[in-house]
Design a protein around this motif. Sequence first.
Motif, PDB file in Angstrom:
ATOM      1  N   GLU A  70      11.515  -3.106   0.752  1.00 28.10           N
ATOM      2  CA  GLU A  70      13.069  -3.131   0.707  1.00 28.10           C
ATOM      3  C   GLU A  70      13.588  -2.402   1.799  1.00 28.10           C
ATOM      4  OE1 GLU A  70      12.940  -0.699  -2.505  1.00 28.10           O
ATOM      5  OE2 GLU A  70      13.123  -2.148  -3.793  1.00 28.10           O
ATOM      6  N   ALA A  71      12.333  -1.394   2.513  1.00 31.12           N
ATOM      7  CA  ALA A  71      13.070  -0.417   4.010  1.00 31.12           C
ATOM      8  C   ALA A  71      13.261  -1.545   4.981  1.00 31.12           C
ATOM      9  CB  ALA A  71      12.223   0.400   3.923  1.00 31.12           C
ATOM     10  N   PHE A  72      12.209  -2.304   5.160  1.00 30.46           N
ATOM     11  CA  PHE A  72      12.338  -3.195   6.644  1.00 30.46           C
ATOM     12  C   PHE A  72      12.007  -4.566   5.920  1.00 30.46           C
ATOM     13  CE2 PHE A  72       9.925   0.898   7.172  1.00 30.46           C
ATOM     14  CZ  PHE A  72      10.949   1.540   7.877  1.00 30.46           C
ATOM     15  N   ALA A  73      12.819  -5.414   6.298  1.00 29.24           N
ATOM     16  CA  ALA A  73      12.670  -6.830   6.079  1.00 29.24           C
ATOM     17  C   ALA A  73      11.604  -7.263   6.717  1.00 29.24           C
ATOM     18  CB  ALA A  73      14.542  -7.568   6.903  1.00 29.24           C
ATOM     19  N   THR A  74      11.235  -7.372   8.078  1.00 31.07           N
ATOM     20  CA  THR A  74      10.483  -7.454   8.992  1.00 31.07           C
ATOM     21  C   THR A  74       9.359  -6.945   9.216  1.00 31.07           C
ATOM     22  OG1 THR A  74      11.588  -7.925  11.176  1.00 31.07           O
ATOM     23  CG2 THR A  74      11.591  -9.853   9.278  1.00 31.07           C
ATOM     24  N   LEU A  99      10.345  -2.458  11.060  1.00 29.26           N
ATOM     25  CA  LEU A  99       9.223  -1.538  11.104  1.00 29.26           C
ATOM     26  C   LEU A  99       8.445  -1.070  12.253  1.00 29.26           C
ATOM     27  CD1 LEU A  99       6.190  -0.958   8.533  1.00 29.26           C
ATOM     28  CD2 LEU A  99       6.027  -0.195  11.039  1.00 29.26           C
ATOM     29  N   GLU A 100       7.737  -1.887  13.070  1.00 35.21           N
ATOM     30  CA  GLU A 100       8.015  -1.326  14.482  1.00 35.21           C
ATOM     31  C   GLU A 100       8.858  -0.306  14.964  1.00 35.21           C
ATOM     32  OE1 GLU A 100       4.116  -3.150  17.407  1.00 35.21           O
ATOM     33  OE2 GLU A 100       6.045  -4.572  16.854  1.00 35.21           O
ATOM     34  N   GLU A 101       9.416  -1.094  15.069  1.00 33.49           N
ATOM     35  CA  GLU A 101      11.293  -0.577  16.415  1.00 33.49           C
ATOM     36  C   GLU A 101      11.406   0.522  15.206  1.00 33.49           C
ATOM     37  OE1 GLU A 101      12.811  -0.907  18.290  1.00 33.49           O
ATOM     38  OE2 GLU A 101      11.812  -3.224  18.864  1.00 33.49           O
ATOM     39  N   SER A 102      11.340   0.927  14.016  1.00 34.41           N
ATOM     40  CA  SER A 102      11.318   2.030  13.121  1.00 34.41           C
ATOM     41  C   SER A 102      10.704   3.399  13.790  1.00 34.41           C
ATOM     42  CB  SER A 102      11.107   2.088  12.284  1.00 34.41           C
ATOM     43  OG  SER A 102      11.188   3.644  11.200  1.00 34.41           O
ATOM     44  N   PHE A 103       8.772   2.490  14.351  1.00 30.82           N
ATOM     45  CA  PHE A 103       7.511   3.587  14.830  1.00 30.82           C
ATOM     46  C   PHE A 103       8.499   4.468  15.971  1.00 30.82           C
ATOM     47  CE2 PHE A 103       5.082   3.730  11.284  1.00 30.82           C
ATOM     48  CZ  PHE A 103       3.959   4.378  12.144  1.00 30.82           C
ATOM     49  N   LYS A 104       9.064   3.340  16.691  1.00 37.81           N
ATOM     50  CA  LYS A 104       9.413   3.543  18.762  1.00 37.81           C
ATOM     51  C   LYS A 104      10.681   4.683  17.578  1.00 37.81           C
ATOM     52  CE  LYS A 104       7.939  -0.913  20.442  1.00 37.81           C
ATOM     53  NZ  LYS A 104       8.610  -2.216  20.762  1.00 37.81           N
ATOM     54  N   ALA A 105      11.226   4.806  17.460  1.00 38.52           N
ATOM     55  CA  ALA A 105      12.399   5.649  17.014  1.00 38.52           C
ATOM     56  C   ALA A 105      12.191   6.953  16.084  1.00 38.52           C
ATOM     57  CB  ALA A 105      13.741   4.876  16.869  1.00 38.52           C
ATOM     58  N   SER A 106      10.602   6.855  16.013  1.00 38.39           N
ATOM     59  CA  SER A 106      10.559   8.673  15.403  1.00 38.39           C
ATOM     60  C   SER A 106      11.152   8.780  14.112  1.00 38.39           C
ATOM     61  CB  SER A 106      10.421   9.469  16.659  1.00 38.39           C
ATOM     62  OG  SER A 106       9.502   9.270  17.746  1.00 38.39           O
ATOM     63  N   SER A 107      11.720   7.466  13.202  1.00 38.34           N
ATOM     64  CA  SER A 107      12.571   7.949  11.675  1.00 38.34           C
ATOM     65  C   SER A 107      11.457   7.996  11.650  1.00 38.34           C
ATOM     66  CB  SER A 107      13.443   6.533  11.886  1.00 38.34           C
ATOM     67  OG  SER A 107      12.991   5.606  11.939  1.00 38.34           O
ATOM     68  N   VAL A 166      -0.653  -9.810   3.702  1.00 43.96           N
ATOM     69  CA  VAL A 166       0.288 -10.154   3.194  1.00 43.96           C
ATOM     70  C   VAL A 166       1.101 -11.745   3.730  1.00 43.96           C
ATOM     71  CG1 VAL A 166       2.242  -9.746   1.738  1.00 43.96           C
ATOM     72  CG2 VAL A 166       0.727  -7.903   1.862  1.00 43.96           C
ATOM     73  N   ARG A 167       1.622 -11.766   5.013  1.00 45.00           N
ATOM     74  CA  ARG A 167       2.313 -12.399   5.519  1.00 45.00           C
ATOM     75  C   ARG A 167       0.876 -14.185   5.322  1.00 45.00           C
ATOM     76  NH1 ARG A 167       4.145 -10.141  10.020  1.00 45.00           N
ATOM     77  NH2 ARG A 167       2.521  -9.990  10.893  1.00 45.00           N
ATOM     78  N   ALA A 168      -0.122 -13.749   5.489  1.00 45.15           N
ATOM     79  CA  ALA A 168      -1.024 -14.592   5.709  1.00 45.15           C
ATOM     80  C   ALA A 168      -1.419 -15.877   4.453  1.00 45.15           C
ATOM     81  CB  ALA A 168      -2.367 -14.537   6.217  1.00 45.15           C
ATOM     82  N   TYR A 179       5.270   2.943  -2.884  1.00 38.97           N
ATOM     83  CA  TYR A 179       5.106   2.870  -1.190  1.00 38.97           C
ATOM     84  C   TYR A 179       5.007   1.694  -0.684  1.00 38.97           C
ATOM     85  CZ  TYR A 179       4.573   7.456  -2.588  1.00 38.97           C
ATOM     86  OH  TYR A 179       3.933   8.805  -3.124  1.00 38.97           O
ATOM     87  N   VAL A 180       4.060   0.901  -1.676  1.00 34.01           N
ATOM     88  CA  VAL A 180       3.601  -0.793  -1.717  1.00 34.01           C
ATOM     89  C   VAL A 180       5.358  -2.052  -1.477  1.00 34.01           C
ATOM     90  CG1 VAL A 180       3.128  -2.738  -2.410  1.00 34.01           C
ATOM     91  CG2 VAL A 180       2.213  -1.007  -2.310  1.00 34.01           C
ATOM     92  N   LYS A 181       6.694  -0.923  -2.389  1.00 33.01           N
ATOM     93  CA  LYS A 181       7.578  -2.239  -2.093  1.00 33.01           C
ATOM     94  C   LYS A 181       8.398  -1.473  -1.299  1.00 33.01           C
ATOM     95  CE  LYS A 181      11.434  -3.135  -6.048  1.00 33.01           C
ATOM     96  NZ  LYS A 181      11.964  -2.501  -7.334  1.00 33.01           N
ATOM     97  N   LEU A 182       8.452  -0.319  -0.831  1.00 36.35           N
ATOM     98  CA  LEU A 182       9.279   0.008   0.196  1.00 36.35           C
ATOM     99  C   LEU A 182       8.847   0.297   1.131  1.00 36.35           C
ATOM    100  CD1 LEU A 182      11.851   1.785   0.606  1.00 36.35           C
ATOM    101  CD2 LEU A 182      10.566   3.861   0.572  1.00 36.35           C
ATOM    102  N   PHE A 183       7.537   0.134   2.620  1.00 36.07           N
ATOM    103  CA  PHE A 183       7.159  -0.261   3.281  1.00 36.07           C
ATOM    104  C   PHE A 183       5.953  -0.621   3.684  1.00 36.07           C
ATOM    105  CE2 PHE A 183       6.044   4.323   2.167  1.00 36.07           C
ATOM    106  CZ  PHE A 183       5.060   4.135   3.029  1.00 36.07           C
ATOM    107  N   GLY A 184       5.122  -1.828   2.598  1.00 35.87           N
ATOM    108  CA  GLY A 184       4.069  -2.135   2.790  1.00 35.87           C
ATOM    109  C   GLY A 184       3.095  -1.370   2.450  1.00 35.87           C
TER     110      GLY A 184
END
Length: 361
Positions: free
Chosen positions: A22-26, A30-38, A84-86, A188-193
């Motif tokens: 829900e929070a991150f389509a790809t 998510l990785e960009e969010s980590f880098k932005a410290s959000s 999950v992608r696999a 948490y599974v649904k929101l950000f895996g």
Amino acid sequence: ALGARGASGAGEDAAAPPKMSEAFATWDELEESFKASSGPAEGVTWQELEDRCRPGALPGQSQGGWISDGTPLLDVLRADWDTVRALGTTHIELAAHLDAVWAKAKPCDYDDPGKEIDYDPRKLPGNTLAATGPVHLTLDCVRERGIQEDLLDPYTWSKGWNVQWSVTGGDSTLQIGGRDSEAGLLRYVKLFGFYEGGADNDYRLSPGSLVSVLTGGSQVQPGDPLGASSPTPQVEADPDLGQPWWVWTLGSLGVCAAVYCIWLACWEGIYGRVERALEGESEGDDDFSASACEKTFAAMPSPLCGVGADKPLARPFRGSAADEWARLMATSQTGIRTSAGESRALVGGPRGPLSMRPPPV
């Protein structure tokens, strides 16, 4: 790039891949969010989540840790996103399957909790799991006295939970902290895996194991890079541990019998000493001497062996208590000798006349 489901047309008409969470389509988002410290939700940063995932007692933490072995949060997320992608599915879909199981079974219902259901993943709208038919699932629910605070918002009491339910399929059991995706791990599974982390974490919900349980093992699952490649097996009770009830019963009876025999032997020994003293001191006479009795009962009060200063009881105590009381009254008109050799009458005492009622039998 095309998603796991391919394209609905050619060229520019290619379908966009489904959102992974829900929070991150790809994963890139998510990785960009980590880098932005959000963070995955408003009011919380990735660094705060990293700290809360460690074992501890601070707000949002758990005793064993959301990630029990210290693996960085980003590495835990990357491994599960790859799995999950696999599998050709999404975190949103896996949470939806468990939401459907929760709604159908109601395993934590107070009035009528479901213990067993048959669940068909193919009936979920948008299902991508390779299920061949319904799977038989066994469910259980455990309620705790304490409240597990929410990982994302530990300061809001209503977002915490005190239940944990399990799903068993075949020989495998999955532990799920919280309820459905409204509160707990499935949120948490649904929101950000996030499925928890750590090879020694019993509460981790491996996505590969989850797919295996939901499909009855018909869909090949990749190995779990963060823990065991299969769900937690059910531990059956060892039939050799403990003993049947009848063993304890027979043992208790044996102990009681042994105690009774020891008591009987001791009593016969004392009684035999009295008989031998009687036979040795006054053979052929109905009475026995006070000296023989006092030798036998040297450590006991002398009233047992005499009435007055020189008149012994006719015989040692035998028969019923009433008989002995009557005999004692008949032979004790002159008083009972105290340990100092003094004599006081039976008919009176410091609180008035003594009762002549025989003791109860």
